[in-house]
Design a protein around this motif. Structure first.
Motif, PDB file in Angstrom:
ATOM      1  N   TYR A  22     -37.607 114.469  26.498  1.00  0.00           N
ATOM      2  CA  TYR A  22     -36.827 114.533  27.737  1.00  0.00           C
ATOM      3  C   TYR A  22     -37.583 115.383  28.750  1.00  0.00           C
ATOM      4  O   TYR A  22     -37.886 116.554  28.498  1.00  0.00           O
ATOM      5  N   PRO A  79     -38.312 111.108  33.170  1.00  0.00           N
ATOM      6  CA  PRO A  79     -38.167 110.077  32.144  1.00  0.00           C
ATOM      7  C   PRO A  79     -37.620 110.620  30.831  1.00  0.00           C
ATOM      8  O   PRO A  79     -37.693 111.816  30.540  1.00  0.00           O
ATOM      9  N   VAL A  80     -37.074 109.698  30.020  1.00  0.00           N
ATOM     10  CA  VAL A  80     -36.788 109.953  28.609  1.00  0.00           C
ATOM     11  C   VAL A  80     -37.664 108.984  27.836  1.00  0.00           C
ATOM     12  O   VAL A  80     -37.553 107.770  27.993  1.00  0.00           O
ATOM     13  N   VAL A 113     -36.751 104.833  27.903  1.00  0.00           N
ATOM     14  CA  VAL A 113     -35.341 104.438  27.867  1.00  0.00           C
ATOM     15  C   VAL A 113     -34.548 104.923  29.074  1.00  0.00           C
ATOM     16  O   VAL A 113     -33.411 104.479  29.302  1.00  0.00           O
ATOM     17  N   HIS A 114     -35.119 105.828  29.856  1.00  0.00           N
ATOM     18  CA  HIS A 114     -34.412 106.369  31.027  1.00  0.00           C
ATOM     19  C   HIS A 114     -35.465 106.821  32.024  1.00  0.00           C
ATOM     20  O   HIS A 114     -36.488 107.385  31.641  1.00  0.00           O
ATOM     21  N   ASP A 165     -35.695 108.494  36.083  1.00  0.00           N
ATOM     22  CA  ASP A 165     -35.203 108.907  37.406  1.00  0.00           C
ATOM     23  C   ASP A 165     -33.737 108.551  37.609  1.00  0.00           C
ATOM     24  O   ASP A 165     -33.341 107.976  38.644  1.00  0.00           O
ATOM     25  N   GLY A 166     -32.924 108.842  36.602  1.00  0.00           N
ATOM     26  CA  GLY A 166     -31.491 108.610  36.702  1.00  0.00           C
ATOM     27  C   GLY A 166     -31.051 107.207  36.360  1.00  0.00           C
ATOM     28  O   GLY A 166     -29.860 106.897  36.413  1.00  0.00           O
ATOM     29  N   ARG A 167     -31.960 106.352  35.961  1.00  0.00           N
ATOM     30  CA  ARG A 167     -31.650 104.954  35.653  1.00  0.00           C
ATOM     31  C   ARG A 167     -31.788 104.696  34.158  1.00  0.00           C
ATOM     32  O   ARG A 167     -32.847 104.939  33.583  1.00  0.00           O
ATOM     33  N   LEU A 168     -30.727 104.201  33.528  1.00  0.00           N
ATOM     34  CA  LEU A 168     -30.770 103.833  32.114  1.00  0.00           C
ATOM     35  C   LEU A 168     -31.474 102.488  31.975  1.00  0.00           C
ATOM     36  O   LEU A 168     -31.111 101.510  32.646  1.00  0.00           O
ATOM     37  N   LEU A 169     -32.473 102.429  31.082  1.00  0.00           N
ATOM     38  CA  LEU A 169     -33.310 101.237  30.969  1.00  0.00           C
ATOM     39  C   LEU A 169     -33.058 100.430  29.703  1.00  0.00           C
ATOM     40  O   LEU A 169     -33.747  99.431  29.459  1.00  0.00           O
ATOM     41  N   THR A 170     -32.101 100.818  28.897  1.00  0.00           N
ATOM     42  CA  THR A 170     -31.924 100.190  27.583  1.00  0.00           C
ATOM     43  C   THR A 170     -31.584  98.708  27.661  1.00  0.00           C
ATOM     44  O   THR A 170     -31.839  97.970  26.701  1.00  0.00           O
ATOM     45  N   ARG A 205     -39.715  97.379  30.156  1.00  0.00           N
ATOM     46  CA  ARG A 205     -39.759  98.806  29.834  1.00  0.00           C
ATOM     47  C   ARG A 205     -41.200  99.238  29.586  1.00  0.00           C
ATOM     48  O   ARG A 205     -41.630 100.313  29.999  1.00  0.00           O
TER      49      ARG A 205
END
Length: 311
Positions: A31, A67-68, A117-118, A120-125, A132
């Motif tokens: 994270y 990012p995560v 998976v994340h 700049d505040g956006r969930l990418l899952t 991705r």
């Protein structure tokens, strides 16, 4: 997201998959809040940041971006391959930061990044893997203790052959259209292990329990060298019930009182046998001591005389 063990996708559909080298290390979620801090969590959710101080500079690698990242922390051997035995020296040092810092100099860890998976505040899952992956590669994360290893689209058979030739553990095949499924063992990610084969000599066995009472739960195997039988490990999987019953009879007939290995293996309850039964086992790699990693029984080799192994 976890991978399911399986085989290479068929050649006719392999262009729908990407192939990554299977790393042998500690899975980690990383994270980066974008404020100069860093948090690394193990698969269990435990905070393991303090165990890997060489990763701390990653906190500043992307400036304010947040990012995560999903990846694997590894320790590399002399050939640049991940070596779990080396990494074990680094694990479990969360509560000993001074020792972790000393060990970082002796056995440096490296973070292999393979998913995002994340950002700049956006969930990418819910995005497909291919998107991705493109976003991950666009971050340009390559540093002294972290990198983004390549993923190859298609050409699975060639990638597997290269992994085998290089002595790697195997591949992870990922469906290009797959979403990221947190916590799930998904068939959209398939781990294909490269198995090696060795001819070994049975020198002992350990009785099974429960439904295996009276049968071998595992056999203790070795490899002859310079007139001595050197212990190579314990093999406890790979038999059918019929094969295990047949092996039990052979072991009973070969029973002896003295350990046939050059050094007595540290195995409780072991029973020794005359080292005359040759078997073929599959395994993934070896430890530095020469022990077989993840061995499984393949077949009894009654066609190979012991003299063929001893030279």
């Amino acid at each position: 997201m976890l991978a399911t063990a399986g085989a290479l996708p068929p050649a006719g559909v392999e262009d729908r998959w990407a192939f990554e080298v299977k790393q042998d290390g500690q899975r980690a979620m990383v994270y980066l809040p974008g404020d100069g801090s860093l948090l690394v969590r193990a698969r269990s959710g435990t905070d393991i940041t303090a165990a890997y101080p060489e990763l701390l500079p990653l906190a500043d690698a992307l400036g304010p971006r947040s990012p995560v990242l999903d990846g694997e922390i590894v320790a590399l051997d002399e050939q640049g391959h991940s070596d779990f035995e080396r990494l074990q020296q680094r694990m479990g040092l969360v509560s000993a930061p001074a020792k972790a810092a000393r060990m970082a100099a002796r056995v440096p860890a490296h973070l292999m990044l393979f998913d995002l998976v994340h950002l700049d505040g956006r969930l990418l899952t819910k995005l497909p893997y291919a998107e991705r992956r493109a976003l991950l590669e666009g971050l340009g994360l390559a540093g002294p203790a972290w990198s983004t290893p390549a993923a190859i689209t298609g050409h699975g058979a060639e990638a597997w052959a290269m992994a085998r030739e290089a002595g790697l553990e195997g591949l992870i095949a990922k469906r290009l259209t797959s979403r990221y499924e947190p916590g799930a063992r998904s068939k959209s990610w398939v781990k294909i292990k490269v198995h090696r084969v060795a001819d070994v000599v049975i020198g002992g066995w350990v009785p099974g329990r429960g439904r295996l009472t009276g049968l071998p739960g595992a056999v203790l195997v070795g490899e002859p060298l310079d007139g001595l039988l050197h212990y190579a490990g314990s093999v406890g999987t790979g038999w059918s019930q019929t094969e295990r019953t047949r092996l039990a009879e052979l072991l009973q007939n070969a029973a002896i009182d003295a350990c046939p290995f050059a050094q007595v293996p540290p195995v409780a309850g072991a029973r020794w046998v005359l080292p005359q039964l040759v078997g073929e086992v599959r395994y993934t790699s070896r430890t530095r001591a020469g022990r077989l990693r993840h061995p499984s029984w393949h077949r009894l080799r009654l066609d190979i005389p012991l003299d063929d192994l001893t030279g």
